[in-house]
Write a protein that holds these residues in place. Structure first.
Motif, PDB file in Angstrom:
ATOM      1  N   VAL A 223      43.424  33.966  43.038  1.00 13.62           N
ATOM      2  CA  VAL A 223      44.682  33.375  42.569  1.00 13.62           C
ATOM      3  C   VAL A 223      44.986  33.827  41.139  1.00 13.62           C
ATOM      4  O   VAL A 223      46.120  34.212  40.817  1.00 13.62           O
ATOM      5  CB  VAL A 223      44.620  31.839  42.651  1.00 13.62           C
ATOM      6  N   LEU A 224      43.989  33.777  40.259  1.00 12.84           N
ATOM      7  CA  LEU A 224      44.196  34.191  38.869  1.00 12.84           C
ATOM      8  C   LEU A 224      44.561  35.673  38.769  1.00 12.84           C
ATOM      9  O   LEU A 224      45.373  36.064  37.917  1.00 12.84           O
ATOM     10  CB  LEU A 224      42.940  33.910  38.044  1.00 12.84           C
ATOM     11  N   SER A 225      43.977  36.492  39.629  1.00 15.99           N
ATOM     12  CA  SER A 225      44.296  37.920  39.625  1.00 15.99           C
ATOM     13  C   SER A 225      45.756  38.153  39.983  1.00 15.99           C
ATOM     14  O   SER A 225      46.442  38.985  39.369  1.00 15.99           O
ATOM     15  CB  SER A 225      43.389  38.675  40.599  1.00 15.99           C
ATOM     16  N   LEU A 226      46.259  37.413  40.970  1.00 17.38           N
ATOM     17  CA  LEU A 226      47.671  37.535  41.349  1.00 17.38           C
ATOM     18  C   LEU A 226      48.583  37.067  40.214  1.00 17.38           C
ATOM     19  O   LEU A 226      49.569  37.728  39.882  1.00 17.38           O
ATOM     20  CB  LEU A 226      47.939  36.730  42.619  1.00 17.38           C
ATOM     21  N   LEU A 227      48.249  35.919  39.607  1.00 17.40           N
ATOM     22  CA  LEU A 227      49.081  35.386  38.528  1.00 17.40           C
ATOM     23  C   LEU A 227      49.091  36.317  37.322  1.00 17.40           C
ATOM     24  O   LEU A 227      50.132  36.530  36.687  1.00 17.40           O
ATOM     25  CB  LEU A 227      48.574  33.999  38.118  1.00 17.40           C
ATOM     26  N   LYS A 228      47.926  36.874  36.980  1.00 15.59           N
ATOM     27  CA  LYS A 228      47.815  37.761  35.821  1.00 15.59           C
ATOM     28  C   LYS A 228      48.691  39.000  35.975  1.00 15.59           C
ATOM     29  O   LYS A 228      49.249  39.505  34.990  1.00 15.59           O
ATOM     30  CB  LYS A 228      46.359  38.180  35.630  1.00 15.59           C
TER      31      LYS A 228
END
Length: 330
Positions: A146-151
């Motif tokens: 999830v954090l990779s997508l948001l970043k």
């Protein structure tokens, strides 16, 4: 000076010719080896804990997506642009960029989380029972995804929708407002610092701490065994730790060796755009990209070298279709 420039240009042309063969071959290898790795690990017959299996399956899945999204859908159309010129009219490049950098981040940070998990398992026995579980592994992998997508949502706004098909890190069209913007230059620099510079440092630190703990505990256990038995018998616990360390070091070492050129070149190139004069030859950056993509195809061979049961499962997987073909022929 002119000769030096011509020499660099000739090397770059030679590498471009190599890439026209190298990338399709790497894709032909990378897809099946990662699919086979996922299939073997999911069977759960490799003698690995479920926690470790979760991490290794996630790493193989991320590598598979990198091969598809980066190698097949970006690099091959770029080096064979004559056959893929129609791609220029497809208005999906900014979405492609978000997915590409997100799966790349996942591939890198899954390696970091696996390294941390093995550090806890080997060096922090009190935390092992709480942290090294399937539930924690699934939660950590989900959070990283999830954090990779948001970043990487920022790439959607940095890049245009149309493909550029240039042999460059900017494979989408980029407006002057972005390419000359200090804000976007800083955003891109932060991107390369977060992935993979920080993972580099974390992996090196965790491996150093793991080695230190194992060496200290190994000496202590030997002294204790000598006092109690008067000899140095075999130690199954240390044997298991040694096997875990070999797997850990080969995976993390493989990552560091194959990513180091790409990492240094990416950061120096962005610093150059920020008016810090740091020039890196274009052919060095291309070699870095080739090695970075190679890292998505090598973990299977690491497992085959270090894990006897994985080799057996792999051998059985190869033998089964061959035996079926023999039976059909007969």
């Amino acid at each position: 000076m002119s000769l030096n420039f011509l020499t660099k240009l000739k090397i770059l042309w030679a590498i471009a010719d190599i890439q026209r063969i190298y990338y399709p071959v790497l894709a032909a290898v990378g897809v099946p080896v990662n699919v086979v790795t996922i299939a073997i690990l999911c069977r759960g017959k490799c003698g690995l804990s479920k926690c470790v299996t979760y991490y290794l399956v996630a790493m193989a899945a991320a590598d598979l997506f990198v091969v598809i999204i980066d190698l097949i859908l970006r690099q091959i159309p770029i080096v064979h642009w004559e056959q893929f010129n129609f791609v220029r009219v497809i208005p999906l490049c900014n979405i492609h960029a978000v997915l590409l950098y997100a799966v790349t981040d996942c591939s890198v940070w899954f390696t970091v989380t696996f390294t941390f998990d093995r550090f806890v398992a080997i060096s922090c026995q009190k935390l092992k029972s709480k942290h090294c579980t399937e539930r924690i592994a699934a939660m950590v992998l989900g959070i990283v995804t999830v954090l990779s997508l948001l970043k990487n949502i920022s790439w959607y706004f940095m890049f245009a929708r149309k493909y550029w098909l240039s042999n460059s890190s900017w494979f989408c069209r980029v407006g002057l407002s972005v390419s000359l913007s200090l804000i976007w230059a800083i955003v891109e620099l932060i991107h390369y610092i977060v992935t993979p510079l920080i993972p580099f440092l974390l992996i090196l630190l965790l491996n150093a701490l793991t080695v230190r703990h194992v060496l200290v505990s190994s000496r202590a256990r030997r002294r204790l065994q000598r006092r109690s038995n008067g000899e140095t018998p075999s130690d199954p616990e240390m044997g298991n730790r040694r096997k875990s360390m070999i797997l850990l070091f080969l995976i993390s070492g493989n990552f560091i060796v194959l990513w180091v050129v790409f990492t240094v070149c990416s950061i120096l190139k962005r610093l150059d755009y920020l008016e810090y004069s740091v020039s890196v030859p274009a052919f060095v950056r291309e070699i870095g990209s080739m090695l970075q993509l190679l890292s998505c195809c090598t973990n299977t061979f690491v497992y085959a070298v270090t894990q006897r049961k994985f080799r057996e499962e792999l051998a059985n997987g190869v033998k089964y279709p061959l035996s079926m073909m023999v039976k059909l022929v007969r």
